[in-house]
Design an enzyme around this catalytic site. Structure first.
Site, PDB file in Angstrom:
ATOM      1  N   LYS A 111     -69.886 -19.121 -32.261  1.00 58.84           N
ATOM      2  CA  LYS A 111     -71.028 -18.187 -32.432  1.00 58.84           C
ATOM      3  C   LYS A 111     -70.724 -16.751 -32.233  1.00 58.84           C
ATOM      4  O   LYS A 111     -70.122 -16.343 -31.314  1.00 58.84           O
ATOM      5  CB  LYS A 111     -72.073 -18.889 -31.272  1.00 58.84           C
ATOM      6  CG  LYS A 111     -73.253 -17.777 -31.444  1.00 58.84           C
ATOM      7  CD  LYS A 111     -74.453 -18.092 -30.394  1.00 58.84           C
ATOM      8  CE  LYS A 111     -75.626 -17.192 -30.272  1.00 58.84           C
ATOM      9  NZ  LYS A 111     -76.773 -17.777 -29.299  1.00 58.84           N
TER      10      LYS A 111
ATOM     11  N   ASP B  40     -77.915 -10.090 -29.546  1.00 59.02           N
ATOM     12  CA  ASP B  40     -79.114 -11.008 -29.513  1.00 59.02           C
ATOM     13  C   ASP B  40     -80.222 -10.204 -28.600  1.00 59.02           C
ATOM     14  O   ASP B  40     -80.451 -10.151 -27.486  1.00 59.02           O
ATOM     15  CB  ASP B  40     -78.808 -12.035 -28.868  1.00 59.02           C
ATOM     16  CG  ASP B  40     -79.958 -13.004 -28.888  1.00 59.02           C
ATOM     17  OD1 ASP B  40     -81.016 -12.741 -29.760  1.00 59.02           O
ATOM     18  OD2 ASP B  40     -79.707 -14.264 -28.460  1.00 59.02           O
TER      19      ASP B  40
ATOM     20  N   LYS C 222     -86.725 -10.550 -26.679  1.00 57.29           N
ATOM     21  CA  LYS C 222     -86.571 -10.892 -25.267  1.00 57.29           C
ATOM     22  C   LYS C 222     -87.060  -9.844 -24.278  1.00 57.29           C
ATOM     23  O   LYS C 222     -87.206  -8.798 -24.490  1.00 57.29           O
ATOM     24  CB  LYS C 222     -84.803 -10.833 -24.794  1.00 57.29           C
ATOM     25  CG  LYS C 222     -84.195 -11.998 -25.555  1.00 57.29           C
ATOM     26  CD  LYS C 222     -82.701 -11.602 -25.288  1.00 57.29           C
ATOM     27  CE  LYS C 222     -81.851 -12.932 -25.950  1.00 57.29           C
ATOM     28  NZ  LYS C 222     -82.243 -14.437 -25.457  1.00 57.29           N
TER      29      LYS C 222
ATOM     30  N   GLU D 124     -81.343 -18.206 -32.449  1.00 56.78           N
ATOM     31  CA  GLU D 124     -80.783 -17.731 -33.623  1.00 56.78           C
ATOM     32  C   GLU D 124     -79.207 -18.443 -33.666  1.00 56.78           C
ATOM     33  O   GLU D 124     -78.690 -18.616 -34.895  1.00 56.78           O
ATOM     34  CB  GLU D 124     -80.810 -16.468 -33.862  1.00 56.78           C
ATOM     35  CG  GLU D 124     -79.542 -15.795 -33.054  1.00 56.78           C
ATOM     36  CD  GLU D 124     -79.598 -15.926 -31.424  1.00 56.78           C
ATOM     37  OE1 GLU D 124     -80.849 -15.930 -30.882  1.00 56.78           O
ATOM     38  OE2 GLU D 124     -78.605 -15.782 -30.995  1.00 56.78           O
TER      39      GLU D 124
ATOM     40  N   ARG E 266     -77.981 -21.329 -33.102  1.00 56.11           N
ATOM     41  CA  ARG E 266     -77.779 -22.817 -33.700  1.00 56.11           C
ATOM     42  C   ARG E 266     -77.956 -22.463 -35.360  1.00 56.11           C
ATOM     43  O   ARG E 266     -77.663 -23.512 -36.060  1.00 56.11           O
ATOM     44  CB  ARG E 266     -79.052 -23.664 -33.177  1.00 56.11           C
ATOM     45  CG  ARG E 266     -80.564 -23.209 -33.217  1.00 56.11           C
ATOM     46  CD  ARG E 266     -81.592 -23.989 -32.139  1.00 56.11           C
ATOM     47  NE  ARG E 266     -81.001 -23.464 -30.715  1.00 56.11           N
ATOM     48  CZ  ARG E 266     -81.876 -23.729 -29.830  1.00 56.11           C
ATOM     49  NH1 ARG E 266     -82.766 -24.976 -29.959  1.00 56.11           N
ATOM     50  NH2 ARG E 266     -81.765 -23.607 -28.534  1.00 56.11           N
TER      51      ARG E 266
END
Ligand code: BES
Ligand code: MG
Ligand code: ZN
Length: 497
Positions: free
Chosen positions: A264, A269, A276, A348, A350
């Site tokens: 990944k 993120d 978040k 995101e 996955r």
């Protein structure tokens, strides 16, 4: 570049001496004690140092060539394990660096060599040294940086046959240790610099250093052609280009089916529109550590000239929330045609892995292993010292756990199962990216993530959720703060045996 070699003690700023809690002095230490007029036995008699794990004690000699002896505790001999040993050596090296040592000698204990075998002892001592030595401090003022080591000599009393195995261990330990530090460095670089293009350039640089590695970088138009709708979807909210990095290593026979590693590579993120909350975004520069682990592993395999065919796949983009961003309720189409309802843009990882797992099918792989900082749930389940392992392949599970054990890392098996596969089914598409509609948003989250990945898998496969132990927030006595390179050693061990 630090030099590492097996040699005899002529000069060193610090000599690191590993010690057991409960056994008599080894010959090498006895001789030193004599040379230094009982300096070591005096320290032991004082009771300040007993060899307990974690203990370190610095002694000063009158010898201009070897000014300092550093005793490091290994605990009881019968409890000796690779992890504890590496931590003791690492603590020795970091303490030595705190004295601005440039030339360090590390004694290879006879007992350690006989328990682990000379090759493994040489290998792990070198890796522990290299991991301890590394600091991410290039953004600090010069006088606050760690003194780099110039030379490390490994010393001890050994026969010629043992020596050659130790030597090989030291050489190969250097290849692996440096590769782990490459992974750590990639993880530590701040996120505005560490973009998918930067990651791709690093992969290309690596391929220049190791011509056996071949890289291919896919950009947006290629992804469109291939139908990588999930990777493209996640990348939409960022002004930064996504990349799909392919690194191929052919060390085996042409007919051997490859092992494919998938990592990944979310370079940041933020959560996207499902942003978040405060605090949870911190450390999300590390969300590309699965990718960095794959690249570091590929580097090590090439350096070691491992006789296997291995392919590394890295889907990479940023997860950001701008006006173009993919939205909760969007439906994305993965490379294999699976439709995915987005219930949370923060799930995101996955999504980008889904396209990579589809792409892996092209290689007719023997096995596929993906590594990803996939879910906070995994960390809640396992804490900071073990990573989650998901697979239906008993052989892979056994061997991966054993490989981790062998190098002092830890994996813990968590479940895949029908109930998770059911829970990610969607009312409006084939599957849902978080499954939160079917639970309380947290229940079984690590297994839901794994079940999502499993949907795309058509070959023997294992998933490592490394959200648990990818970094050391505060720094420990044996390793400094930041990315710790988890996984590289385990994967190298797995692949080469
Ligand atoms: N990168 C995170 C997972 C993560 C969290 C790794 C904390 C390391 C430390 C991942 O993309 C994520 O946000 N996962 C969500 C999934 C949820 C929305 C189903 C999570 O863990 O909360
Ligand atoms: Mg996320
Ligand atoms: Zn993520």
């Amino acid at each position: 570049m630090t030099r590492y070699s097996l040699g005899s003690l002529t000069m060193a700023d610090v000599l690191v001496l590993p010690f057991f809690e409960d056994s008599s002095l080894e010959v090498y230490i006895k001789d030193l004690d004599k040379t230094y007029n009982g300096l070591i036995t005096t320290a032991l008699e004082s009771g300040d140092f007993t060899g307990k794990k974690g203990q370190v004690s610095l002694l000063y000699t009158r010898d201009k060539n070897v000014r300092r002896l550093l005793l490091v505790g290994l605990g009881p001999k019968k409890e000796l394990g690779i992890q504890r040993y590496k931590q003791a050596i690492g603590a020795g090296v970091i303490t030595a660096q705190s004295k601005k040592a440039e030339k360090v000698a590390v004694m290879l204990s006879e007992s350690v060599v006989s328990v682990f075998g000379p090759y493994r002892a040489g290998l792990e001592t070198t890796i522990a040294t290299i991991l301890a030595e590394y600091a991410f401090d290039e953004y600090k003022q010069k006088d606050n940086r760690v003194t780099p080591l110039v030379e490390v000599i490994f010393v001890g009393n050994f026969e010629t046959k043992t020596k050659s195995l130790l030597d090989r261990g030291i050489t190969e330990g250097q290849m692996i240790g440096e590769s782990v530090n490459v992974t750590r460095q990639l993880g530590n670089v701040p996120p505005t610099t560490m973009t998918p293009s930067y990651l791709a350039k690093e992969a290309e640089k690596m391929a220049k250093d190791f011509p056996k590695l071949k890289t291919k970088i896919l950009s947006r138009p290629d992804m469109k052609k291939l139908g990588m709708g999930c990777l493209l979807g996640v990348s939409r909210g960022s002004s930064i280009e996504p990349k799909f990095i392919i690194v191929e290593y052919r060390g085996g026979l042409a007919k051997d089916r490859p092992l494919v590693l998938v990592g990944k590579g979310i370079t940041y993120d933020s959560g996207g529109l499902s942003i978040k909350p405060f605090g949870y975004m911190n450390d999300m520069k590390f969300d590309m550590l699965g990718a960095a682990t794959v690249l570091g592993t590929m580097r090590a395999l090439a350096a070691l000239k491992v006789k296997k065919n291995v392919v590394g796949l890295v889907p990479s983009c940023e997860n950001m929330p701008d006006g173009e961003a993919y939205r909760p309720d969007d439906i994305l189409v993965a490379m294999d045609g699976t439709t995915v309802h987005v219930s949370n843009t923060d799930a995101e990882g996955r999504l980008i892995l889904a396209d990579a797992l589809c792409y892996a099918t092209n290689y007719k792989p023997k096995e596929v292993i993906d590594v990803a900082t996939l879910t906070g749930h995994c960390r809640i389940a396992l804490g900071m010292e073990r990573s989650g392992l998901f697979s239906d392949e008993e052989g892979m599970v056994k061997k991966l756990i054993a490989s981790a054990e062998e190098v002092g890392e830890r994996l813990w098996r968590l479940p895949l199962g029908e109930e998770y596969a059911e829970a990610i089914k969607s009312e409006v598409a084939d599957i849902d990216n978080s499954g939160i509609l079917n639970g309380d948003g947290r229940a079984g989250g690590a297994s839901l993530g794994a079940a999502f990945l499993q949907h795309f898998v058509k070959y023997p496969w294992a998933h490592i959720d490394m959200s648990c132990c990818y970094y050391t927030p505060k720094g420990k006595s044996w390793i400094r703060a930041g990315a710790n390179g988890f996984g590289v050693e385990t994967l190298v061990e797995y692949i080469r045996n």
